[in-house]
Design an enzyme around this catalytic site. Structure first.
Site, PDB file in Angstrom:
ATOM      1  N   LYS A 164      55.495 -23.238 -58.784  1.00 31.36           N
ATOM      2  CA  LYS A 164      54.488 -22.587 -59.625  1.00 31.36           C
ATOM      3  C   LYS A 164      54.694 -22.986 -61.081  1.00 31.36           C
ATOM      4  CE  LYS A 164      53.949 -18.262 -56.998  1.00 31.36           C
ATOM      5  NZ  LYS A 164      52.528 -18.410 -56.652  1.00 31.36           N
ATOM      6  N   ARG A 207      52.069 -15.889 -45.762  1.00 28.06           N
ATOM      7  CA  ARG A 207      51.426 -15.927 -44.445  1.00 28.06           C
ATOM      8  C   ARG A 207      52.387 -16.466 -43.378  1.00 28.06           C
ATOM      9  NH1 ARG A 207      46.726 -19.696 -46.742  1.00 28.06           N
ATOM     10  NH2 ARG A 207      47.317 -18.538 -48.605  1.00 28.06           N
TER      11      ARG A 207
HETATM   12  N1  BES Z   1      52.668 -14.510 -54.028  1.00 34.52           N
HETATM   13  C1  BES Z   1      51.610 -15.425 -54.162  1.00 34.52           C
HETATM   14  C2  BES Z   1      50.262 -14.753 -54.400  1.00 34.52           C
HETATM   15  C3  BES Z   1      50.052 -14.101 -55.734  1.00 34.52           C
HETATM   16  C4  BES Z   1      49.675 -14.824 -56.820  1.00 34.52           C
HETATM   17  C5  BES Z   1      50.142 -12.734 -55.824  1.00 34.52           C
HETATM   18  C6  BES Z   1      49.432 -14.190 -58.030  1.00 34.52           C
HETATM   19  C7  BES Z   1      49.903 -12.105 -57.024  1.00 34.52           C
HETATM   20  C8  BES Z   1      49.537 -12.827 -58.126  1.00 34.52           C
HETATM   21  C9  BES Z   1      51.485 -16.267 -52.900  1.00 34.52           C
HETATM   22  O1  BES Z   1      52.651 -16.531 -52.214  1.00 34.52           O
HETATM   23  C10 BES Z   1      50.933 -17.572 -53.325  1.00 34.52           C
HETATM   24  O2  BES Z   1      51.613 -18.254 -54.025  1.00 34.52           O
HETATM   25  N2  BES Z   1      49.732 -17.882 -52.902  1.00 34.52           N
HETATM   26  C11 BES Z   1      49.083 -19.075 -53.287  1.00 34.52           C
HETATM   27  C12 BES Z   1      48.379 -19.630 -52.086  1.00 34.52           C
HETATM   28  C13 BES Z   1      47.825 -21.014 -52.311  1.00 34.52           C
HETATM   29  C14 BES Z   1      48.955 -22.013 -52.421  1.00 34.52           C
HETATM   30  C15 BES Z   1      46.927 -21.343 -51.152  1.00 34.52           C
HETATM   31  C16 BES Z   1      48.091 -18.747 -54.397  1.00 34.52           C
HETATM   32  O3  BES Z   1      47.451 -17.699 -54.328  1.00 34.52           O
HETATM   33  O4  BES Z   1      48.012 -19.515 -55.348  1.00 34.52           O
HETATM   34 MG    MG Z   2      53.622 -18.304 -52.938  1.00 36.53          MG
END
Ligand code: BES
Ligand code: MG
Ligand code: ZN
Length: 502
Positions: A280, A354
């Site tokens: 990230k 997931r």
């Molecule tokens: N934990 C994150 C989702 C998240 C992001 C929760 C911001 C709260 C605030 C999750 O594991 C994630 O990183 N999801 C990705 C999925 C994508 C790679 C398809 C996302 O939402 O960017």
């Molecule tokens: Mg994630």
């Protein structure tokens, strides 16, 4: 802040308290008789106070008046607005503001007069809503702040006593107790969420589960990575590979002798989500300590269940892991075999929730064959884009169950909004080289994530709640803090369980 609640059916008149709290509606200053709730000796003073202007009784207005009584030196006036328009959440929020105020005032006890002029359907819940609101509002997270020795802003009390004086028996003690449990358990979830990832690892979460099991006499089993290996949970193991902290699969069971139904609740417990190899950006990455708020909600709900002892069997499962990019981390392009047998290509290691949930859902479905499954997860950033910070998104395979969850969202003040689940959305996660892939592109990200999970619940009625937007706050509202974990899900699940009909 530790709060003790008490309920008394006597009048407040001869009591000694640091502050008396009274809920006043709009136009109290027009002498509509609302001051009659208060001891007679204060009527003149308050009429004078109201005449000065500044307090109109609009919802959320809080004013402090000082008296010359040594028994009751202060009166906190809390505005509720138009009496006919007061609903549960309005009362909860105003009570939340009172909770915040008493912490600021650093006082050790207050006396509260429940309003007797509300709509009939609210009357019996009055004590629940007041205790819940005050308990949530008074929440603080300051374990990591070193106390200044010579702080001249006054000594903080070690606990606060809140006593409800209800001579008209507007409400009852049982209602107060329910509010207290809801606030305490939601605050427990907040603390689990707020605790930084160096102190809130999968191992620590497992220790919390074991402590809860002991406290409430529940069954608790913690599967280790070697157990997961033997069971073939490679989606969960894959996420954990990049971290030195071992993953855990925490299983807790509550049983009631007269139960007909078994409800399973699953919560995402990623104690830190860096994204893994699909790293990230660093801005706001610290917020990813909250990626275990689903797990926190499930854990704290088990605490509420242990106290409330509902007539239902409840299984909770928490898959918990860190998502870090260590040298042994899984890579985009890796294909893993899930506990269900389905093979999944990892397109993006940041779509890890997931993966760990898929194995947990398949496990609970196979091992316990429950009547219903609810999962809670901070699953997608897309959910924050779609619904913002106020409602959790829902995906389901069973509209009847989903309706129950939506209702619990309404009664608890934790709104849920169902999203469509048309099979066309599911096309996006069909694999190219494998059965499934873990990402379906940018479009409808919350829905495709939910539909990924749907592959692992079989035909058991299931609702997935995406709490990515609701799990932590950025703005103060009523009983919600201005930052940090909200404890979302605990009060919703408690209502769902409390009102469950087999
Ligand atoms: N934990 C994150 C989702 C998240 C992001 C929760 C911001 C709260 C605030 C999750 O594991 C994630 O990183 N999801 C990705 C999925 C994508 C790679 C398809 C996302 O939402 O960017
Ligand atoms: Mg994630
Ligand atoms: Zn995550």
């Amino acid at each position: 802040m530790n709060i003790t609640f008490a309920y008394k059916t006597q009048a407040v008149d001869n009591t000694k308290t640091e502050c008396l709290v009274v809920f006043l509606p709009k136009d109290t200053n027009k002498d509509a008789g609302y001051l009659d709730q208060l001891p007679k000796s204060f009527h003149r003073l308050l009429k004078k106070f109201l005449k000065l202007g500044g307090f109109s009784g609009k919802a959320g207005q809080i004013e402090l008046a000082f008296t010359n009584s040594s028994h009751i030196p202060r009166i906190l006036l809390a505005g509720l607005g138009e009496p006919a328009e007061v609903d549960a959440e309005k009362l909860r929020r105003v009570a939340g503001q009172i909770g915040k105020k008493i912490v600021d005032m650093k006082i050790a006890n207050i006396a509260v007069l429940p309003p007797a002029y509300l709509q009939k359907n609210l009357a019996s819940q009055t004590a629940t809503l007041i205790a819940e609101g005050i308990g949530l509002g008074a929440y603080t997270f300051d374990q990591y702040k070193t106390k200044e020795k010579n702080d001249d802003s006054g000594q903080e009390p070690s606990s606060i006593t809140v006593t409800l004086y209800d001579p008209k028996k507007v409400t009852e003690k049982k209602a107060l107790d329910l509010g207290k449990v809801k606030a305490e358990t939601a605050n427990y979830a907040r603390t689990l969420g707020n605790t930084p990832s160096n102190d809130m690892t999968p191992t620590v979460l497992a220790q919390h589960a074991e402590a809860l099991a002991k406290k409430h006499n529940l069954i608790c089993n913690v599967l280790e990575e070697s157990d997961m290996e033997a069971l073939g949970m490679h989606m969960l193991l894959g996420v954990s590979r990049g971290s030195r902290e071992p993953a855990k699969l925490i299983i807790m069971e509550y049983k009631h002798k007269k139960a007909k139904d078994t409800l399973a609740i699953v919560g995402k417990g990623v104690t830190f989500d860096s994204g893994g190899i699909s790293l990230k950006p660093s801005t706001s990455m610290e917020e990813m300590k909250f990626d275990m708020c689903g797990a926190a909600a499930v854990m704290a709900t088990m605490d509420a269940i242990g106290v409330l002892r509902p007539k239902l069997n409840i299984i909770t499962v928490i898959p918990t892991s860190e998502n870090l990019p260590g040298g042994t981390a899984q890579r985009p392009g890796d294909i893993v075999t899930s506990y269900s047998g389905k093979k999944v290509e990892i397109i993006n290691t940041d779509a890890e929730g997931r993966l760990i949930l898929g194995d947990a859902l398949a496990y609970v479905a196979k091992k316990f064959n429950p009547d219903a499954i609810i999962d809670l997860a901070t699953l997608t950033g897309a959910c924050v884009v779609a619904l913002g910070k106020y409602a959790s998104g829902a995906i389901t395979n069973d509209d009847v169950l989903c309706e129950k969850v939506v209702e619990a969202g309404k009664s608890s003040g934790e709104p849920v909004w169902p999203l469509p689940n048309f099979p066309e959305y599911g096309e996006a996660i069909k694999g190219k080289y494998s059965d499934l892939k873990n990402v379906g592109g940018r479009d409808a990200g919350t829905i495709t994530a939910g539909l990924f999970l749907k592959n692992f619940v079989g035909d058991i009625p299931w609702v997935h709640l995406d709490i990515a937007g609701t799990a932590w706050a950025v703005k103060e509202i009523g009983h919600i803090p201005n930052s940090g974990a909200t404890g979302v899900g605990v009060r919703l699940l408690t209502d769902l369980i409390h009102n469950w009909k087999a």
